[in-house]
Design an enzyme around this catalytic site. Structure first.
Site, mmCIF file in Angstrom:
data_model
loop_
_atom_site.group_PDB
_atom_site.id
_atom_site.type_symbol
_atom_site.label_atom_id
_atom_site.label_comp_id
_atom_site.label_asym_id
_atom_site.label_seq_id
_atom_site.Cartn_x
_atom_site.Cartn_y
_atom_site.Cartn_z
ATOM 1 N N HIS A 193 72.048 -22.930 -20.587
ATOM 2 C CA HIS A 193 70.704 -23.085 -21.441
ATOM 3 C C HIS A 193 69.830 -23.572 -20.435
ATOM 4 C CE1 HIS A 193 71.734 -22.853 -25.812
ATOM 5 N NE2 HIS A 193 72.233 -21.842 -25.219
ATOM 6 N N TYR B 139 65.866 -29.650 -31.705
ATOM 7 C CA TYR B 139 65.783 -31.138 -32.371
ATOM 8 C C TYR B 139 64.676 -31.066 -33.354
ATOM 9 C CZ TYR B 139 69.335 -32.172 -28.553
ATOM 10 O OH TYR B 139 70.412 -32.303 -27.839
ATOM 11 N N PRO C 112 74.269 -39.658 -30.547
ATOM 12 C CA PRO C 112 74.532 -38.532 -29.735
ATOM 13 C C PRO C 112 73.139 -37.560 -29.414
ATOM 14 C CG PRO C 112 75.065 -38.509 -32.090
ATOM 15 C CD PRO C 112 74.788 -39.888 -31.712
ATOM 16 N N LYS D 205 74.611 -37.341 -24.539
ATOM 17 C CA LYS D 205 74.985 -38.243 -23.131
ATOM 18 C C LYS D 205 76.481 -38.703 -23.047
ATOM 19 C CE LYS D 205 71.586 -37.529 -20.772
ATOM 20 N NZ LYS D 205 71.874 -36.248 -20.743
ATOM 21 N N TYR E 297 67.729 -35.302 -19.598
ATOM 22 C CA TYR E 297 68.449 -34.380 -20.385
ATOM 23 C C TYR E 297 69.487 -33.557 -19.516
ATOM 24 C CZ TYR E 297 69.871 -31.463 -24.335
ATOM 25 O OH TYR E 297 70.392 -30.811 -25.540
HETATM 26 P P1 RFL Z 1 88.012 -40.252 -26.687
HETATM 27 O O1 RFL Z 1 87.436 -38.695 -26.739
HETATM 28 O O2 RFL Z 1 87.547 -40.971 -27.797
HETATM 29 O O3 RFL Z 1 89.346 -40.212 -26.149
HETATM 30 C C1 RFL Z 1 90.098 -41.765 -26.126
HETATM 31 C C2 RFL Z 1 91.451 -41.278 -26.514
HETATM 32 O O4 RFL Z 1 92.365 -42.278 -26.485
HETATM 33 C C3 RFL Z 1 93.132 -42.257 -27.314
HETATM 34 N N1 RFL Z 1 93.554 -43.635 -27.818
HETATM 35 C C4 RFL Z 1 94.846 -44.304 -27.474
HETATM 36 N N2 RFL Z 1 95.921 -43.869 -26.772
HETATM 37 C C5 RFL Z 1 96.828 -44.511 -26.699
HETATM 38 N N3 RFL Z 1 96.991 -45.795 -26.995
HETATM 39 C C6 RFL Z 1 95.889 -46.507 -27.763
HETATM 40 N N4 RFL Z 1 96.119 -47.799 -28.119
HETATM 41 C C7 RFL Z 1 94.887 -45.709 -27.638
HETATM 42 N N5 RFL Z 1 93.504 -45.890 -28.345
HETATM 43 C C8 RFL Z 1 93.299 -44.868 -28.456
HETATM 44 C C9 RFL Z 1 92.567 -41.742 -28.816
HETATM 45 O O5 RFL Z 1 93.494 -41.374 -29.524
HETATM 46 C C10 RFL Z 1 91.615 -40.489 -27.862
HETATM 47 O O6 RFL Z 1 92.337 -39.325 -27.627
HETATM 48 O O7 RFL Z 1 87.192 -40.946 -25.333
HETATM 49 P P2 RFL Z 1 86.535 -40.138 -23.921
HETATM 50 O O8 RFL Z 1 87.912 -39.677 -23.410
HETATM 51 O O9 RFL Z 1 85.947 -41.339 -23.108
HETATM 52 O O10 RFL Z 1 85.552 -39.364 -24.362
HETATM 53 C C11 RFL Z 1 84.282 -39.647 -24.914
HETATM 54 C C12 RFL Z 1 83.673 -38.596 -25.693
HETATM 55 O O11 RFL Z 1 84.630 -38.157 -26.742
HETATM 56 C C13 RFL Z 1 82.447 -38.970 -26.445
HETATM 57 O O12 RFL Z 1 81.513 -39.407 -25.417
HETATM 58 C C14 RFL Z 1 81.821 -37.777 -26.823
HETATM 59 O O13 RFL Z 1 82.319 -37.031 -27.941
HETATM 60 C C15 RFL Z 1 80.361 -38.137 -27.638
HETATM 61 N N6 RFL Z 1 79.427 -36.933 -28.249
HETATM 62 C C16 RFL Z 1 78.534 -36.126 -27.069
HETATM 63 N N7 RFL Z 1 78.627 -36.465 -25.801
HETATM 64 C C17 RFL Z 1 77.928 -35.489 -25.122
HETATM 65 O O14 RFL Z 1 78.065 -35.816 -23.952
HETATM 66 N N8 RFL Z 1 77.301 -34.406 -25.658
HETATM 67 C C18 RFL Z 1 77.257 -34.176 -27.009
HETATM 68 O O15 RFL Z 1 76.730 -33.053 -27.339
HETATM 69 C C19 RFL Z 1 77.885 -35.012 -27.679
HETATM 70 N N9 RFL Z 1 78.023 -34.919 -29.072
HETATM 71 C C20 RFL Z 1 79.530 -36.723 -29.532
HETATM 72 C C21 RFL Z 1 78.640 -35.595 -30.029
HETATM 73 C C22 RFL Z 1 80.157 -37.569 -30.252
HETATM 74 C C23 RFL Z 1 80.254 -37.264 -31.585
HETATM 75 N N10 RFL Z 1 80.946 -37.970 -32.432
HETATM 76 C C24 RFL Z 1 81.986 -37.380 -33.495
HETATM 77 C C25 RFL Z 1 81.201 -39.577 -32.295
HETATM 78 C C26 RFL Z 1 78.807 -35.380 -30.968
HETATM 79 C C27 RFL Z 1 79.099 -36.164 -32.067
HETATM 80 C C28 RFL Z 1 79.257 -35.767 -33.684
HETATM 81 C C1 PHB Z 2 76.411 -30.744 -30.489
HETATM 82 O O1 PHB Z 2 76.394 -29.393 -30.201
HETATM 83 O O2 PHB Z 2 77.484 -31.134 -30.966
HETATM 84 C C2 PHB Z 2 75.547 -31.579 -29.989
HETATM 85 C C3 PHB Z 2 74.383 -30.899 -29.057
HETATM 86 C C4 PHB Z 2 73.376 -31.861 -28.589
HETATM 87 C C5 PHB Z 2 73.374 -33.077 -28.967
HETATM 88 C C6 PHB Z 2 74.520 -33.654 -29.923
HETATM 89 C C7 PHB Z 2 75.454 -33.100 -30.289
HETATM 90 O O3 PHB Z 2 72.359 -33.901 -28.616
#
Ligand code: RFL
Ligand code: PHB
Length: 393
Positions: free
Chosen positions: A72, A201, A293, A297, A384
């Site tokens: 994109h 957005y 989110p 980032k 971004y």
């Molecule tokens: P995770 O993915 O939470 O993984 C951590 C893992 O550790 C395990 N764990 C344990 N394992 C063993 N022993 C324990 N005591 C433990 N405690 C925990 C857990 O089960 C898990 O599997 O962290 P990690 O790897 O640092 O990754 C981070 C990302 O998941 C997170 O930052 C992103 O998903 C955030 N996020 C977004 N980030 C972006 O860069 N671009 C996006 O578009 C974006 N959209 C989002 C998002 C996060 C969202 N939510 C639901 C929080 C959209 C949403 C809705």
């Molecule tokens: C997503 O597609 O899950 C998404 C995209 C952009 C954002 C947050 C989440 O800023």
């Protein structure tokens, strides 16, 4: 059981680090509390910065991402009916982002790990980290009601916001900075055509909405909702009706709707822990910081931590550079705070906030300024696509 690097958590941070270390010939073991299926079932991020993409290439896990990811070159911000395109490519000398879901990144990393025959212990919860200030730390984890001990040289705490790693840093050393927003995001995943070719957005009087996607036939949409909302109260029809009311009329009129594959509410939070290193423990990804989110980032910040941690561990094993250990936290935090700032700014500018009339007027004026100035648009675009990774030295 023994290894060089014990990695706690098989989310994207832990798996990416494991793969990079494996390529560099450094033994590692991953321990994950949940099953692989559960980890893959969590629907999260969708946007990868070019820095993340480069790191996946360095890890040798890029074939499917290159084939299926959607590049994109821009995205839109709509204020009511007023649409502004942020020309990422034009404003950042050719940079862009990749639409490729966190689920797919995780799946590719899991498959690479299985293919390389690397040890991953699923459904094993780490309950204690011992000896962090000694030369031989240990990780205690519970497997089938039995406690197991893993001896290692270093521990990578990649266990997310609710993990055990951050809690293992003594309270008199750890500082936590936190802001919890008074709203969350209700997300819906569906096999429907995306609302537009690029992400939109949307800021409206009814609250924020994001039209995103996973592929040309799979959409991901979000609505700002009060924290008191329950996902059970949101039928698919109610979600689509509300989304249509928050996006520009021509987007609403062509929006394809359909049954949800997943629906969930996520709270919004800004959080940073300092320091990110204690003895032989390093925090990376959500274990050390959370962003709302809105700036896409979270996952991308995890990648810059992992890049720094990987460089550090290679320097230790190849050149004996243990002096760099103390540089880890401040190297990561410089970039983390800038991403925190951008995510907070995007959240504040685009959501419906309680507050006084003058607060809202000032925010409207700031957004109007940014969206109508080359300097403002460039600032949005370069944040971004992702700021450069800081070098560890
Ligand atoms: P995770 O993915 O939470 O993984 C951590 C893992 O550790 C395990 N764990 C344990 N394992 C063993 N022993 C324990 N005591 C433990 N405690 C925990 C857990 O089960 C898990 O599997 O962290 P990690 O790897 O640092 O990754 C981070 C990302 O998941 C997170 O930052 C992103 O998903 C955030 N996020 C977004 N980030 C972006 O860069 N671009 C996006 O578009 C974006 N959209 C989002 C998002 C996060 C969202 N939510 C639901 C929080 C959209 C949403 C809705
Ligand atoms: C997503 O597609 O899950 C998404 C995209 C952009 C954002 C947050 C989440 O800023």
């Amino acid at each position: 059981m023994k290894t060089k690097i014990a990695i706690i958590g098989a989310g994207p941070s832990g798996l990416l680090l494991g793969q990079l270390l494996h390529k560099a010939g450094i033994d590692n073991v991953v321990i994950e509390r949940r099953s692989a299926k559960y980890v893959l079932g969590r629907i999260r991020a969708g946007i990868l910065e070019y820095g993340f993409v480069d790191l996946m290439r360095e890890a040798g896990v890029h074939t499917r991402m290159d084939a299926e990811g959607l590049r994109h070159d821009g995205f839109e911000i709509a204020i009511g009916e007023d649409r502004t395109r942020i020309d990422l490519h034009g404003l950042t000398a050719g940079k862009s982002v990749l639409v490729y879901g966190q689920t797919e990144v995780t799946r590719d990393l899991m498959e690479a790990r299985i293919g390389a025959g690397l040890p991953t212990h699923y459904e094993c919860e780490v309950i204690e980290l011992r000896g962090l200030n000694t030369g031989k730390p240990t990780v205690v984890f519970r497997s089938d009601h039995e406690d197991c001990v893993l001896e290692c040289d270093y521990i990578a705490g990649c266990d997310g916001f609710h993990g055990v790693s951050r809690r293992s840093i003594p309270g008199d050393t750890l500082r936590e900075h936190e802001k919890v927003y008074p709203f969350g995001w209700l997300g819906l995943l569906s096999d429907t055509r995306p609302a537009s070719d690029e992400l939109i957005y949307n800021k409206s009087d009814r609250g924020f909405a994001l039209c995103s996607m996973r592929s040309e036939s799979r959409s991901r949409h979000y609505l700002q909702v009060p924290l008191s909302e329950k996902v059970e109260d949101w039928s698919d029809d109610r979600f689509w009706d509300e989304l249509k009311a928050r996006v520009p009329a021509d987007v609403a009129s062509t929006l394809e709707t359909g049954p949800s594959l997943e629906k969930s509410i996520a709270p919004l939070r800004s959080f940073v822990a300092e320091p990110l290193q204690y003895g032989r423990l390093f925090l990376a990804g959500d274990a050390g910081h959370i962003v709302p989110p809105t700036g896409a980032k979270g996952l991308n910040l995890a990648a810059s931590d992992i890049s720094t941690l990987f460089t550090l561990l290679v320097s230790i094993y190849e050149q004996g550079r243990t002096d760099l250990i103390e540089r880890y936290s401040e190297t990561c935090l410089r970039r983390i705070w800038k991403a925190e700032r951008f995510s907070w700014w995007m959240t504040t500018m685009l959501h419906h906030l309680d507050g006084t009339d003058i607060d809202r007027k000032l925010i409207d004026a700031e957004l109007d300024y940014y969206l109508n100035s080359e300097a403002g648009l460039t600032t949005i675009a370069e944040n971004y696509v992702g700021l450069p990774f800081d070098r560890l030295e």
